[in-house]
Enzyme design. Structure first.
Site, mmCIF file in Angstrom:
data_model
loop_
_atom_site.group_PDB
_atom_site.id
_atom_site.type_symbol
_atom_site.label_atom_id
_atom_site.label_comp_id
_atom_site.label_asym_id
_atom_site.label_seq_id
_atom_site.Cartn_x
_atom_site.Cartn_y
_atom_site.Cartn_z
ATOM 1 N N HIS A 8 4.403 4.759 13.310
ATOM 2 C CA HIS A 8 3.270 5.240 12.519
ATOM 3 C C HIS A 8 1.926 4.940 13.168
ATOM 4 O O HIS A 8 0.894 5.398 12.684
ATOM 5 C CB HIS A 8 3.311 4.643 11.108
ATOM 6 C CG HIS A 8 2.790 3.245 10.990
ATOM 7 N ND1 HIS A 8 3.245 2.205 11.764
ATOM 8 C CD2 HIS A 8 1.858 2.716 10.168
ATOM 9 C CE1 HIS A 8 2.610 1.093 11.420
ATOM 10 N NE2 HIS A 8 1.766 1.365 10.471
ATOM 11 N N CYS B 67 0.512 4.680 1.932
ATOM 12 C CA CYS B 67 -0.524 4.612 2.961
ATOM 13 C C CYS B 67 -0.164 5.694 3.968
ATOM 14 O O CYS B 67 0.987 5.786 4.388
ATOM 15 C CB CYS B 67 -0.506 3.228 3.603
ATOM 16 S SG CYS B 67 -1.603 3.067 5.002
ATOM 17 N N ASP C 233 0.860 -1.184 0.000
ATOM 18 C CA ASP C 233 0.000 0.000 0.000
ATOM 19 C C ASP C 233 0.895 1.232 0.000
ATOM 20 O O ASP C 233 1.134 1.861 1.033
ATOM 21 C CB ASP C 233 -0.927 -0.013 1.208
ATOM 22 C CG ASP C 233 -2.038 1.028 1.090
ATOM 23 O OD1 ASP C 233 -2.095 1.707 0.046
ATOM 24 O OD2 ASP C 233 -2.844 1.147 2.024
#
Length: 453
Positions: free
Chosen positions: A399, A93, A90
């Site tokens: 994150h 992201c 991804d």
């Protein structure tokens, strides 16, 4: 290993990291990904890596690189490599945070209606299709221009890009390097949230630790309502990564690259395959910027409708947008020398300090805003980058909370109704595309975000 591998954890998080390793050993090394500590060690053996392979507090196993793994490669070393496993499927992201001038008292009485309105405005779920009209030519423009396309088409405010990493556009993007299948997957998905751990969440400011920094971001009181959006490049980014892994396996055979893990498939940065991947990755990153901008447009519409006011009057300005899965060319000090590096950040957030030239003017004196998303039922954090982080982790930090157990285990041991009941007790309204996501994304499935921070 050509450099050390280091992991930033406290005692509680260390237990989770070693439990992952223990479970892998008990299984005889079969099934699933390698444990994070082994992946961090494998990354430390890649050609051209400098300083060390970094594991952040939310680290857990992923494809190739661990999620929460940072590694930098010397651009002046002809042997240095780029690996799609160090970016993830991804691509870009990321998370963005919008502020409002609303309070918990304004939103509380209509939280169910507002949750439903957001659910109605933003398409969610695997394979969901967007409501933003997009032609093939539009998609190519979005891949090249990033948020500049969103601004041109009226889906973003001009000032939004000033508060976005890379100012919402990676300049090395080349749409011609994105395959037809990737474009076919991405065309109908612009402005969609997706599934898994992606979310749009209405949040309330609970505590302010640094009033000066918070005020610079427009966060000025406890009880203020903000909106956090977490999503990425959808099927387009996944296909770009898949296509690149295939081409890099061929490049490895040609160039005689031998690795500890085939999931670390890579190519020399300056090889045709390496350059093609970086151009396609940048285009997918631009797609993600546009995707989050499109959902910001839809969020502003939903709030405007609910409160019978304009988004501008509701002060729905973008505080910042950060990327999680990305590789970027940056300059860092290594052993007392300024080096140009290709920094892979997988499941990690850029966190540049005050006065860095790549952060907005508004934040020059406080540092880059760093958005750390929590889980359903737990808090999130807004932090700022520091010089210590710049020196030790290439200007990177965690994150999010990071998974503590697999999705399949969460489905086995958690009850759908129990999770819903707990959220209801906390006064939380929820809308999901699939019931299984309630268990998979329950707070119990993740590490303690406060411990991670």
């Amino acid at each position: 290993m050509t450099v050390p591998g280091i992991v930033y954890v406290n005692d509680a998080l260390k237990e989770l990291v070693f439990d992952e390793l223990e479970q892998h050993c008990k299984a005889g090394g079969y099934g699933g990904f390698l444990p994070a500590v082994k992946q961090i060690g494998n990354v430390a053996a890649l050609p051209g890596i400098v300083k060390y392979s970094v594991g952040l507090p939310d680290t857990h196993s992923g494809y190739g690189f661990a999620i929460g793994n940072v590694a930098a490669f010397d651009m002046d070393n002809p042997e240095s490599v780029v690996s799609p496993g160090g970016v993830g499927f991804d691509i870009n992201c990321g998370v963005r945070l919008l502020r409002t001038n609303l309070t918990e008292a304004d939103v509380g009485p209509v939280k169910e209606q507002l949750a439903q309105s957001l659910f109605d405005h933003i398409p969610v779920g695997v394979g969901s299709k967007g409501v933003i009209p997009t032609s093939a030519d539009d998609l190519d423009c979005a891949l090249e221009m990033g948020m500049d396309w969103s601004i041109r088409e009226g889906y973003a405010w001009a000032e939004d890009k000033e508060h976005c990493e890379e100012f919402g556009r990676m300049l090395q993007a080349d749409p011609t390097k994105v395959g037809k299948r990737a474009k076919k997957r991405g065309l109908p998905q612009l402005g969609t949230l997706g599934a898994g751990n992606h979310y749009c969440e209405i949040q309330v400011v609970d505590e302010i630790f640094d009033s000066h920094a918070a005020a610079r971001m427009g966060i000025d009181r406890v009880g203020q309502v903000c909106i956090m959006i977490h999503s990425g490049s959808r099927g387009l980014g996944h296909q770009v990564a898949t296509d690149s892994l295939i081409s890099m396996e061929n490049a490895m055979a040609r160039d005689g690259l031998v690795l500890n893990d085939r999931q670390l498939a890579c190519a020399r940065i300056n090889s045709p395959e390496g350059q093609d991947y970086l151009s396609a990755m940048a285009a997918a990153a631009n797609y993600a910027f546009v995707n989050r901008s499109s959902m910001t447009f839809l969020v502003r519409q939903a709030f405007s409708k609910q409160f019978n006011s304009t988004p501008d009057d509701l002060d729905m300005h973008l505080i910042y947008d950060v990327s999680h899965n990305i590789a970027k060319v940056e300059q860092h000090m290594v052993n007392g020398q300024l080096k140009t590096l290709l920094v892979h950040r997988k499941g990690s957030t850029r966190a540049f300090p005050p006065h860095h030239p790549l952060i907005p003017v508004d934040y020059q004196f406080i540092g880059q805003p760093v958005l750390i998303g929590g889980t359903m039922g737990t808090c999130s954090y807004v932090l700022t980058g520091t010089q210590k982080g710049m020196d030790e982790t290439f200007g990177s930090t965690c994150h999010g909370a990071g998974r503590a157990q697999s999705r399949s285990k969460s489905r086995r041991i958690l009850s759908y109704q129990d999770v819903l009941d707990k959220l209801k007790e906390q006064g939380i309204a929820i809308r999901v595309a699939s019931p299984k996501l309630v268990m998979e994304e329950a707070p119990e499935s993740y590490k303690d975000v406060t411990a991670v921070v």
